[in-house]
Scaffold this motif. Structure first.
Motif, PDB file in Angstrom:
ATOM      1  N   GLU A   1      50.154  -8.733 -13.202  1.00  0.00           N
ATOM      2  CA  GLU A   1      50.199 -10.093 -13.723  1.00  0.00           C
ATOM      3  C   GLU A   1      48.835 -10.524 -14.251  1.00  0.00           C
ATOM      4  N   LEU A   2      47.783 -10.007 -13.626  1.00  0.00           N
ATOM      5  CA  LEU A   2      46.425 -10.296 -14.089  1.00  0.00           C
ATOM      6  C   LEU A   2      46.121  -9.604 -15.410  1.00  0.00           C
ATOM      7  N   LEU A   3      46.572  -8.365 -15.562  1.00  0.00           N
ATOM      8  CA  LEU A   3      46.145  -7.533 -16.686  1.00  0.00           C
ATOM      9  C   LEU A   3      47.029  -7.608 -17.925  1.00  0.00           C
ATOM     10  N   TYR A   4      48.308  -7.919 -17.771  1.00  0.00           N
ATOM     11  CA  TYR A   4      49.192  -7.764 -18.930  1.00  0.00           C
ATOM     12  C   TYR A   4      48.845  -8.667 -20.112  1.00  0.00           C
ATOM     13  N   PRO A   5      48.280  -9.873 -19.909  1.00  0.00           N
ATOM     14  CA  PRO A   5      47.904 -10.646 -21.109  1.00  0.00           C
ATOM     15  C   PRO A   5      46.906  -9.907 -21.994  1.00  0.00           C
ATOM     16  N   MET A   6      46.036  -9.104 -21.396  1.00  0.00           N
ATOM     17  CA  MET A   6      45.065  -8.345 -22.186  1.00  0.00           C
ATOM     18  C   MET A   6      45.721  -7.189 -22.933  1.00  0.00           C
ATOM     19  N   CYS A   7      46.881  -6.750 -22.463  1.00  0.00           N
ATOM     20  CA  CYS A   7      47.572  -5.626 -23.093  1.00  0.00           C
ATOM     21  C   CYS A   7      48.242  -6.020 -24.408  1.00  0.00           C
ATOM     22  N   CYS A   8      48.347  -7.323 -24.667  1.00  0.00           N
ATOM     23  CA  CYS A   8      48.912  -7.780 -25.942  1.00  0.00           C
ATOM     24  C   CYS A   8      48.069  -8.902 -26.527  1.00  0.00           C
ATOM     25  N   LEU A   9      46.836  -9.039 -26.016  1.00  0.00           N
ATOM     26  CA  LEU A   9      45.901 -10.086 -26.465  1.00  0.00           C
ATOM     27  C   LEU A   9      46.493 -11.488 -26.301  1.00  0.00           C
ATOM     28  N   GLY A  10      47.401 -11.609 -25.331  1.00  0.00           N
ATOM     29  CA  GLY A  10      47.993 -12.912 -25.039  1.00  0.00           C
ATOM     30  C   GLY A  10      48.776 -13.509 -26.188  1.00  0.00           C
ATOM     31  N   ILE A  11      49.218 -12.660 -27.116  1.00  0.00           N
ATOM     32  CA  ILE A  11      49.809 -13.181 -28.351  1.00  0.00           C
ATOM     33  C   ILE A  11      51.151 -13.873 -28.138  1.00  0.00           C
ATOM     34  N   TYR A  12      51.785 -13.641 -27.000  1.00  0.00           N
ATOM     35  CA  TYR A  12      53.044 -14.320 -26.709  1.00  0.00           C
ATOM     36  C   TYR A  12      52.859 -15.835 -26.627  1.00  0.00           C
ATOM     37  N   GLU A  13      51.641 -16.284 -26.303  1.00  0.00           N
ATOM     38  CA  GLU A  13      51.386 -17.733 -26.275  1.00  0.00           C
ATOM     39  C   GLU A  13      51.574 -18.324 -27.672  1.00  0.00           C
ATOM     40  N   GLY A  14      50.984 -17.670 -28.671  1.00  0.00           N
ATOM     41  CA  GLY A  14      51.123 -18.136 -30.045  1.00  0.00           C
ATOM     42  C   GLY A  14      52.523 -17.964 -30.584  1.00  0.00           C
ATOM     43  N   VAL A  15      53.229 -16.936 -30.104  1.00  0.00           N
ATOM     44  CA  VAL A  15      54.591 -16.683 -30.580  1.00  0.00           C
ATOM     45  C   VAL A  15      55.468 -17.908 -30.358  1.00  0.00           C
ATOM     46  N   PHE A  16      55.449 -18.446 -29.156  1.00  0.00           N
ATOM     47  CA  PHE A  16      56.277 -19.621 -28.876  1.00  0.00           C
ATOM     48  C   PHE A  16      55.827 -20.822 -29.698  1.00  0.00           C
ATOM     49  N   ARG A  17      54.520 -21.100 -29.674  1.00  0.00           N
ATOM     50  CA  ARG A  17      54.034 -22.339 -30.300  1.00  0.00           C
ATOM     51  C   ARG A  17      54.307 -22.370 -31.802  1.00  0.00           C
TER      52      ARG A  17
END
Length: 467
Positions: free
Chosen positions: A53-69
């Motif tokens: 849970e700590l590492l997975y945002p770095m595995c996709c550069l957290g791009i899922y945040e922008g995907v929703f917005r």
């Protein structure tokens, strides 16, 4: 605006139904884990899961945040949003695999490849889930979570109870359940229709990353706020006490469910209504309803700590019940930080969301480490509550430059004092603690109903009109 409130209510109902079914299934997971695993096995398995849970945002550069917005914007090109974000995630797979090889070579950790697989599965799941939510497919979003949790329960029983696979079985069940959720969302949203290499847009990728990258350090800092206490307990008290701490931290899932339900619907509402002329009034109304529900639900769940612990904590894990009330209070404080944090997302100004979380994380670590030498596992728990409260206060003040939301200070003070009183009563384990705490909870609920009776009447009227 009436239609917006109705949409918020509808989305909240969908997410509530999905989360309640999910939590109902998860209700059986903790007793199963505590019955089929030793405290050491459970501690190791959860620590690997938490690390993913700590590492997975770095595995996709957290791009899922922008995907929703960006997907939730009515005038956005959905195909470009998904194709661009999914391409970034695919491009990073070899990098994650290479880091895994290096990590295993250096540490020889037996569960390295489980960690790598969980990180990749989590990152792709996040991209698909957030895109589906941005498309407005809230029912699919909720249903996939229920199916995934049901699969986790069934696989967990087979791998742990029938085959006795221990930590490996625990992690395998987690991985397969995540992969299943990806398949369900991809099929339900016909997500392949939105992917095309020709639709990948470099300028959009840069926009997505500008929005998403600040959320990576925020996710890291938030991980420290949520989970660092387990590692402090592990090193200070040993794996057995860490197992107790971890088991106790699972019970606030009831409160976290309330917060998650609200956050999922609130993200959609705030993003769509941020540019409206009466946003201050509407956002203030949402805060009053949410905070009253949060405090009343938190009070009731804290009061029921002992009955819940008797059901969910087996054998040697039962002594962890004394940690639960204060952990519940931390979950309530987290709810406030969620409300104000989402305002940054709606405004597409994510810089301060990281700053506030970082301050909380530093406070959490400092307080937890400092107190753990004196009060053991209580130190990190107190540190977490302090961190959540600090983050909430900082965001409440800072977001006033974005939205002027009126806060009922008197009600908040009364509600939080009631929760503090319950925590003290139950943590000291005094006679008839549950009965006294339920009495405090009943007083708070009556006070809430009387103070906000006009707000409740307005909401009921809107819901009746929307039928």
């Amino acid at each position: 605006m009436k239609q917006s409130y109705l949409s918020l209510a509808s989305d909240t109902f969908v997410f509530a139904a999905g989360n309640m079914l999910t939590k109902l299934i998860q209700f059986f997971l903790l007793p199963m884990y505590t019955a089929l695993l030793t405290t050491e096995q459970y501690g190791v398995g959860e620590l690997v899961n938490n690390m993913s849970e700590l590492l997975y945002p770095m595995c996709c550069l957290g791009i899922y945040e922008g995907v929703f917005r960006y997907a939730v914007d009515r005038d956005s090109n959905k195909r470009e949003v998904f194709s661009s974000s999914f391409s970034v995630s695919l491009a990073l797979v070899p990098v994650v695999a290479a880091v895994g090889v290096a990590g295993y070579s250096l540490t020889g950790f037996d569960y390295t490849w489980y960690l790598v697989a969980l990180c990749l599965a989590s990152s792709f799941r996040a991209v698909c889930m957030q895109f589906a939510k941005g498309l407005g497919m809230t029912k699919l979003y909720a249903a996939s979570g229920v199916a995934s949790t049901l699969a986790l329960c069934i696989l967990g029983y087979l791998l742990l109870g029938v085959f006795g696979s221990g930590v490996s079985g625990y992690l395998t069940a987690l991985l397969v359940s995540q992969l299943l959720q990806i398949v369900i969302v991809a099929y339900g949203a016909r997500i392949w229709r939105y992917f095309s290499p020709r639709a990948v847009d470099g300028s959009l990728i840069r926009m997505l990353l500008r929005y998403s990258l600040p959320m990576i350090p925020n996710a890291l800092a938030w991980w420290f706020v949520n989970l660092s206490g387990r590692y402090v307990v592990l090193f200070a008290e040993g794996a057995a006490v860490a197992g107790l701490y971890t088991a106790a931290s699972k019970l606030p899932a009831v409160m976290n469910m309330v917060v998650t339900i609200f956050q999922q619907a609130w993200q959609i509402f705030s993003a769509r209504e941020y540019s409206s002329g009466d946003r201050d009034e509407s956002f203030g109304t949402v805060l009053r309803v949410f905070s009253s529900a949060l405090l009343c639900a938190g009070s009731l769940v804290i009061a029921l700590t002992n009955p819940l612990s008797q059901i969910m904590l087996s054998g040697e894990f039962y002594e962890a019940r004394l940690f639960v009330p204060l952990l519940m209070l931390g979950a309530v404080m987290n709810g406030y930080s969620t409300y104000f944090g989402t305002l940054y997302n709606a405004a597409k100004q994510n810089g301060m969301i990281f700053v506030t979380t970082l301050v909380g994380a530093l406070a959490n670590i400092a307080v937890g480490v400092m107190l753990s030498g004196f009060v053991g596992a209580w130190g990190p728990i107190i540190g977490a509550v302090v961190a959540y409260a600090l983050i909430s206060l900082l965001r409440a003040f800072d977001t006033r430059k974005l939205v002027r939301v009126w806060i009922d200070i008197v009600y908040q003070a009364v509600g939080l004092c009631a929760l503090f009183a319950e925590v003290i009563i139950l943590s000291l384990d005094i006679p008839s603690a549950t009965v006294i705490a339920l009495g405090v909870s009943a007083v708070l609920i009556i006070f809430t109903a009387v103070r906000y009776q006009d707000t409740w009447k307005r909401i009921v009227g809107l819901l009746k009109e929307g039928r």
